[in-house]
Write an enzyme that holds these catalytic residues in place. Sequence first.
Site, PDB file in Angstrom:
ATOM      1  N   GLY A 140       0.830  -1.205   0.000  1.00  0.00           N
ATOM      2  CA  GLY A 140       0.000   0.000   0.000  1.00  0.00           C
ATOM      3  C   GLY A 140       0.857   1.246   0.000  1.00  0.00           C
ATOM      4  O   GLY A 140       2.089   1.185   0.206  1.00  0.00           O
ATOM      5  N   GLU A 156       4.305   3.100  -6.956  1.00  0.00           N
ATOM      6  CA  GLU A 156       3.036   3.531  -7.554  1.00  0.00           C
ATOM      7  C   GLU A 156       2.968   5.054  -7.709  1.00  0.00           C
ATOM      8  O   GLU A 156       1.877   5.623  -7.766  1.00  0.00           O
ATOM      9  CB  GLU A 156       1.844   3.051  -6.713  1.00  0.00           C
ATOM     10  CG  GLU A 156       1.729   1.547  -6.530  1.00  0.00           C
ATOM     11  CD  GLU A 156       1.316   0.792  -7.794  1.00  0.00           C
ATOM     12  OE1 GLU A 156       1.261   1.405  -8.874  1.00  0.00           O
ATOM     13  OE2 GLU A 156       1.076  -0.416  -7.674  1.00  0.00           O
TER      14      GLU A 156
HETATM   15  P1  13P Z   1       5.583   0.367  -2.561  1.00  0.00           P
HETATM   16  O1  13P Z   1       6.302  -0.202  -1.357  1.00  0.00           O
HETATM   17  O2  13P Z   1       6.554   0.673  -3.676  1.00  0.00           O
HETATM   18  O3  13P Z   1       4.724   1.541  -2.185  1.00  0.00           O
HETATM   19  O4  13P Z   1       4.636  -0.748  -3.164  1.00  0.00           O
HETATM   20  C1  13P Z   1       3.558  -1.275  -2.425  1.00  0.00           C
HETATM   21  C2  13P Z   1       2.395  -1.616  -3.277  1.00  0.00           C
HETATM   22  O5  13P Z   1       1.366  -1.900  -2.743  1.00  0.00           O
HETATM   23  C3  13P Z   1       2.477  -1.573  -4.754  1.00  0.00           C
HETATM   24  O6  13P Z   1       1.196  -1.644  -5.317  1.00  0.00           O
END
Ligand code: 13P
Length: 219
Positions: free
Chosen positions: A28, A74
């Site tokens: 997330g 993201e």
């Molecule tokens: P990040 O750690 O890069 O934010 O990625 C987590 C994630 O949920 C990608 O959809």
Amino acid sequence: MTDTESRDRVAATARRLAAEGLLIGTAGNVSVRSGDRVAVTATGVVLGDCTADEVTEVTVGGDILAGRLLPTSELDLHLKIYQRTGATAVVHTHAPYSTAVACVDDLTVLPVLHYQQLLLGGEIRIAPYATFGSPELADAVVEALTDRQAALMANHGSIAVGATLDKAVDNALLLEWAAALYQRTRAMGRPRALTGDEQIAVVDQAIRLRYGTTQENPA
Ligand code: 13P
């Protein structure tokens, strides 16, 4: 909001999402916009323990302004939402019921079983699957958010937006509640969605009664 406040609030929101059970581990990401600046969780951060120094500041165009860590994978998704919608806060989670609904083959929307879902704008679209962090995913999710406060991401999770971080979390929680309701209803029988006319009547009634707000007793 100052830059320090933005980083503090993004970190507090990430911890709250974990405490609410909407995400685990590093799954997330969270951001808030203030003018041309976006404060966003860094990639790989354990969100339940997130601190302000694990939040990175970028421009709405994607240039890194400050922060010791690289932003979320993201980032494109968050920035496209800011560039193309009026949202000022975005939360992306892998909330269990929302993600389960987003994994049902051939389901393209979460229907409106309960009128409370209308606070999110109506039936919730499920954006077609694309690899996490890809421009294709970002484009599909922005489209799914048209006139909505939330969307589902096929085989991935949920996204909610708002005018504030608290509102975006409220919307993520409401979507999770609606997804759980759908799952439970399907376990018991065939879900009945509210018709278009029934939904319009709810909106009219909510406006008439100023539903969801406290009101002074005139007596
Ligand atoms: P990040 O750690 O890069 O934010 O990625 C987590 C994630 O949920 C990608 O959809």
